[in-house]
Write a protein that holds these residues in place. Structure first.
Motif, mmCIF file in Angstrom:
data_model
loop_
_atom_site.group_PDB
_atom_site.id
_atom_site.type_symbol
_atom_site.label_atom_id
_atom_site.label_comp_id
_atom_site.label_asym_id
_atom_site.label_seq_id
_atom_site.Cartn_x
_atom_site.Cartn_y
_atom_site.Cartn_z
ATOM 1 N N ALA A 2 -16.333 16.774 13.250
ATOM 2 C CA ALA A 2 -15.454 17.826 12.764
ATOM 3 C C ALA A 2 -14.556 17.297 11.653
ATOM 4 C CB ALA A 2 -14.589 18.357 13.909
ATOM 5 N N ALA A 3 -14.228 18.189 10.715
ATOM 6 C CA ALA A 3 -13.334 17.809 9.623
ATOM 7 C C ALA A 3 -11.938 17.549 10.176
ATOM 8 C CB ALA A 3 -13.276 18.925 8.580
ATOM 9 N N PRO A 4 -11.228 16.584 9.638
ATOM 10 C CA PRO A 4 -9.890 16.278 10.141
ATOM 11 C C PRO A 4 -8.925 17.424 9.875
ATOM 12 C CG PRO A 4 -10.341 15.072 8.113
ATOM 13 C CD PRO A 4 -11.636 15.703 8.531
ATOM 14 N N PHE A 5 -7.973 17.571 10.784
ATOM 15 C CA PHE A 5 -6.947 18.598 10.605
ATOM 16 C C PHE A 5 -5.861 18.044 9.679
ATOM 17 C CE2 PHE A 5 -2.998 20.705 11.746
ATOM 18 C CZ PHE A 5 -3.369 22.035 11.733
ATOM 19 N N VAL A 6 -5.502 18.796 8.666
ATOM 20 C CA VAL A 6 -4.479 18.374 7.706
ATOM 21 C C VAL A 6 -3.379 19.419 7.724
ATOM 22 C CG1 VAL A 6 -3.971 17.829 5.295
ATOM 23 C CG2 VAL A 6 -6.189 17.226 6.268
ATOM 24 N N ASP A 7 -2.151 19.018 8.068
ATOM 25 C CA ASP A 7 -1.069 19.996 8.137
ATOM 26 C C ASP A 7 0.066 19.692 7.179
ATOM 27 O OD1 ASP A 7 -0.059 17.810 9.424
ATOM 28 O OD2 ASP A 7 0.608 18.877 11.215
ATOM 29 N N THR A 8 -0.059 18.666 6.350
ATOM 30 C CA THR A 8 0.891 18.438 5.262
ATOM 31 C C THR A 8 0.121 17.973 4.034
ATOM 32 O OG1 THR A 8 1.317 16.128 5.893
ATOM 33 C CG2 THR A 8 2.802 17.805 6.799
ATOM 34 N N ALA A 9 0.629 18.306 2.880
ATOM 35 C CA ALA A 9 0.003 17.871 1.630
ATOM 36 C C ALA A 9 1.063 17.861 0.539
ATOM 37 C CB ALA A 9 -1.148 18.798 1.237
ATOM 38 N N LYS A 10 1.005 16.849 -0.305
ATOM 39 C CA LYS A 10 1.927 16.736 -1.433
ATOM 40 C C LYS A 10 1.131 16.980 -2.711
ATOM 41 C CE LYS A 10 5.413 13.622 -3.415
ATOM 42 N NZ LYS A 10 6.050 12.286 -3.283
ATOM 43 N N ILE A 11 1.547 17.991 -3.480
ATOM 44 C CA ILE A 11 0.797 18.356 -4.675
ATOM 45 C C ILE A 11 1.749 18.561 -5.856
ATOM 46 C CG2 ILE A 11 -1.068 19.455 -3.372
ATOM 47 C CD1 ILE A 11 0.157 22.171 -4.121
ATOM 48 N N THR A 12 1.182 18.514 -7.048
ATOM 49 C CA THR A 12 1.919 18.817 -8.279
ATOM 50 C C THR A 12 1.317 20.069 -8.895
ATOM 51 O OG1 THR A 12 2.377 16.472 -8.681
ATOM 52 C CG2 THR A 12 2.602 17.970 -10.553
ATOM 53 N N VAL A 13 2.166 21.017 -9.247
ATOM 54 C CA VAL A 13 1.690 22.262 -9.844
ATOM 55 C C VAL A 13 2.391 22.471 -11.185
ATOM 56 C CG1 VAL A 13 1.095 23.381 -7.661
ATOM 57 C CG2 VAL A 13 3.415 23.571 -8.535
ATOM 58 N N ARG A 14 1.650 23.053 -12.118
ATOM 59 C CA ARG A 14 2.237 23.342 -13.426
ATOM 60 C C ARG A 14 1.718 24.676 -13.924
ATOM 61 N NH1 ARG A 14 1.200 22.880 -18.785
ATOM 62 N NH2 ARG A 14 -0.754 21.707 -18.598
ATOM 63 N N SER A 15 2.635 25.522 -14.352
ATOM 64 C CA SER A 15 2.233 26.800 -14.925
ATOM 65 C C SER A 15 1.815 26.592 -16.380
ATOM 66 C CB SER A 15 3.381 27.805 -14.835
ATOM 67 O OG SER A 15 4.554 27.291 -15.432
ATOM 68 N N GLY A 16 1.178 27.604 -16.947
ATOM 69 C CA GLY A 16 0.653 27.491 -18.301
ATOM 70 C C GLY A 16 1.740 27.585 -19.359
ATOM 71 N N ASN A 17 1.510 26.932 -20.498
ATOM 72 C CA ASN A 17 2.421 27.041 -21.632
ATOM 73 C C ASN A 17 2.227 28.392 -22.317
ATOM 74 O OD1 ASN A 17 3.269 24.381 -21.191
ATOM 75 N ND2 ASN A 17 1.642 23.561 -22.516
ATOM 76 N N GLY A 18 3.303 28.904 -22.886
ATOM 77 C CA GLY A 18 3.198 30.125 -23.665
ATOM 78 C C GLY A 18 2.501 29.851 -24.991
ATOM 79 N N GLY A 19 1.765 30.845 -25.486
ATOM 80 C CA GLY A 19 1.103 30.701 -26.784
ATOM 81 C C GLY A 19 2.105 30.761 -27.926
ATOM 82 N N ASN A 20 1.714 30.251 -29.073
ATOM 83 C CA ASN A 20 2.592 30.232 -30.234
ATOM 84 C C ASN A 20 2.532 31.554 -30.992
ATOM 85 O OD1 ASN A 20 3.207 27.484 -29.760
ATOM 86 N ND2 ASN A 20 1.323 26.875 -30.809
ATOM 87 N N GLY A 21 3.675 31.944 -31.547
ATOM 88 C CA GLY A 21 3.684 33.067 -32.475
ATOM 89 C C GLY A 21 3.054 32.635 -33.794
ATOM 90 N N VAL A 22 2.705 33.599 -34.641
ATOM 91 C CA VAL A 22 1.975 33.271 -35.867
ATOM 92 C C VAL A 22 2.691 33.873 -37.075
ATOM 93 C CG1 VAL A 22 0.481 35.312 -35.839
ATOM 94 C CG2 VAL A 22 -0.356 33.204 -36.866
ATOM 95 N N VAL A 23 2.562 33.183 -38.206
ATOM 96 C CA VAL A 23 3.064 33.698 -39.488
ATOM 97 C C VAL A 23 1.916 34.419 -40.191
ATOM 98 C CG1 VAL A 23 4.024 33.113 -41.739
ATOM 99 C CG2 VAL A 23 4.764 31.860 -39.703
#
Length: 426
Positions: A2-23
């Motif tokens: 059986a797969a091991p039970f995991v009840d804690t995890a440390k992760i890093t999350v990052r949201s997306g950058n906004g796009g650039n405006g244009v001239v």
């Protein structure tokens, strides 16, 4: 295996950058001086967390530790806004608590059905269409998008169960769960057969049911990290009612009263509030009891503490029906399953303002750009006076105004900071 039970995890999350405006400027036959038509950048994707009832562990987060949402697309001409970045949806078991990795404060308890935005995507930068004024008809500048947010968090699963079974290993908790519900936990006659919590729905009668959790056996010293108990004590944090299962058969030469008090001591050491929760004591394995004196001593000891006492044999289905009926009655008067309130307080960002700054002058407009300025502005609520005042203090402390004055800025000139413009006053 059986797969091991995991009840804690440390992760890093990052949201997306906004796009650039244009001239961009409108170019069309027979249309003179079409004017600026540069579109805005798209919003970066959010990182969204949702509860998934088909998940029972945090196993999916064991090997992949970094999650990044999609960036927003840049704008284009003809006032076209760039496409928004796709949100990154993280599915977690219901009952997962999200904590800040540094402070351990609770950010959100994922126990309901509402999606939670853990990281907001960066706003898209403005195209030059926004910067046209009667005196500035040909703005030759646009704005870069804002960066996304980055968080390091700890996911901690705390099972959502009404009733929790506690007791030493091998006292019959898994057997009891299998008898009163349709759960099929692994059962064997050796210690630590249960290596991870099991949940089962107990149907008492029409319209009456509750969720029961079989918690891996706790041993002495569990609250200090011994054995398996320390890892899984968190799963009874939410339980409204505890059933303390005690082996009274004497088959292992143990004293039921000592076992009962040892487990209660571990509960008190782990959480005094948890130890004071409503408890029912179930004396198990009475069908193979070798010394009735053990049962009588435990009964007197338990009843002296004002606790209800049941004689059962889970294996023989003896007394189990009466036990679950009593549990259902108790649950009617107990408060609902606890939901942990957020304790995390958003703090002003610590931004190093000593980095390079780009300052360009377009007539009476001063366009200021800097990576640290983006990070600073992404955390400012410009509708709030205190937040605006804090932002002004940060700009003055960075020496930006001194640089502008040294370059010849005049009162009434416009200062353009990404999607913020204001008149400069000394």
């Amino acid at each position: 295996m059986a797969a091991p039970f995991v009840d804690t995890a440390k992760i890093t999350v990052r949201s997306g950058n906004g796009g650039n405006g244009v001239v961009s400027f409108h170019r069309e036959k027979y249309v003179a001086a079409g004017g600026p038509d540069g579109g805005d950048g798209g919003r970066g994707g959010n990182v969204v967390v949702v509860a998934d009832d088909h998940m029972s562990t945090l196993m999916d987060f064991r090997y992949k530790r970094k999650y990044v949402a999609e960036n927003g697309m840049d704008g284009s001409g003809k006032r076209c806004t760039g496409k928004n970045g796709t949100d990154l949806v993280l599915k977690v078991p219901r009952g997962t608590v999200i904590r800040d990795a540094e402070t351990q404060e609770i950010i959100q308890d994922i126990s309901g059905d509402e999606p939670f935005i853990l990281c907001k995507g960066g706003r898209g930068g403005w195209g030059n269409q926004h910067f046209a004024t009667p005196t500035r008809q040909v703005p030759r500048f646009a704005k870069a998008g804002y960066p996304g947010e980055t968080r390091e968090v700890i996911l901690e699963l705390k099972l959502l169960a009404d009733v929790g079974l506690v007791g030493f290993p091998n006292v019959g908790k898994s057997t009891l769960l299998s008898v009163v519900s349709r759960a099929q936990p692994k059962i064997a006659n050796y210690h630590f057969t249960t290596l991870f919590p099991n949940l089962g729905v107990v149907y008492v009668e029409e319209g009456v049911s509750f969720v029961m959790a079989d918690i891996p056996g706790i041993i002495e010293g569990a609250a200090d990290g011994a054995g398996l108990g320390h890892d899984f004590l968190r799963h009874i944090d939410r339980c409204r009612l505890l059933i303390h299962v005690v082996d009274v058969s004497g088959s292992e030469g143990r004293d039921p009263v000592e076992d009962f008090e040892a487990i209660n001591q571990e509960l008190r050491q782990y959480s005094p509030e948890l130890a004071s929760r409503k408890m029912i004591v179930a004396a198990n394995k009475v069908d193979i009891m070798q010394d009735p004196e053990l049962l009588q001593r435990l009964r007197e000891h338990v009843q002296a503490q004002g606790l209800e006492f049941f004689e059962i044999s889970a294996a023989a289905h003896q007394g189990t029906r009466e036990l679950v009926k009593r549990c259902a009655q108790e649950l009617q008067d107990l408060p609902p399953v606890a939901v942990f309130e957020p304790t995390y307080v958003e703090r002003p960002p610590e931004v190093d303002t000593s980095g390079e700054v780009s300052i360009e002058q377009f007539d009476d407009t001063w366009v200021v750009e800097a990576p640290w300025l983006q990070r600073l502005m992404a955390n400012v609520n410009f509708s709030d006076y205190e937040s605006r005042s804090w932002f002004d203090r940060q700009l003055r402390a960075s020496g930006l105004f001194d640089k502008l004055e040294a370059m010849g800025i005049q009162d009434g000139d416009t200062v353009s900071l990404y999607d913020l413009e204001f008149e400069y006053q000394r």
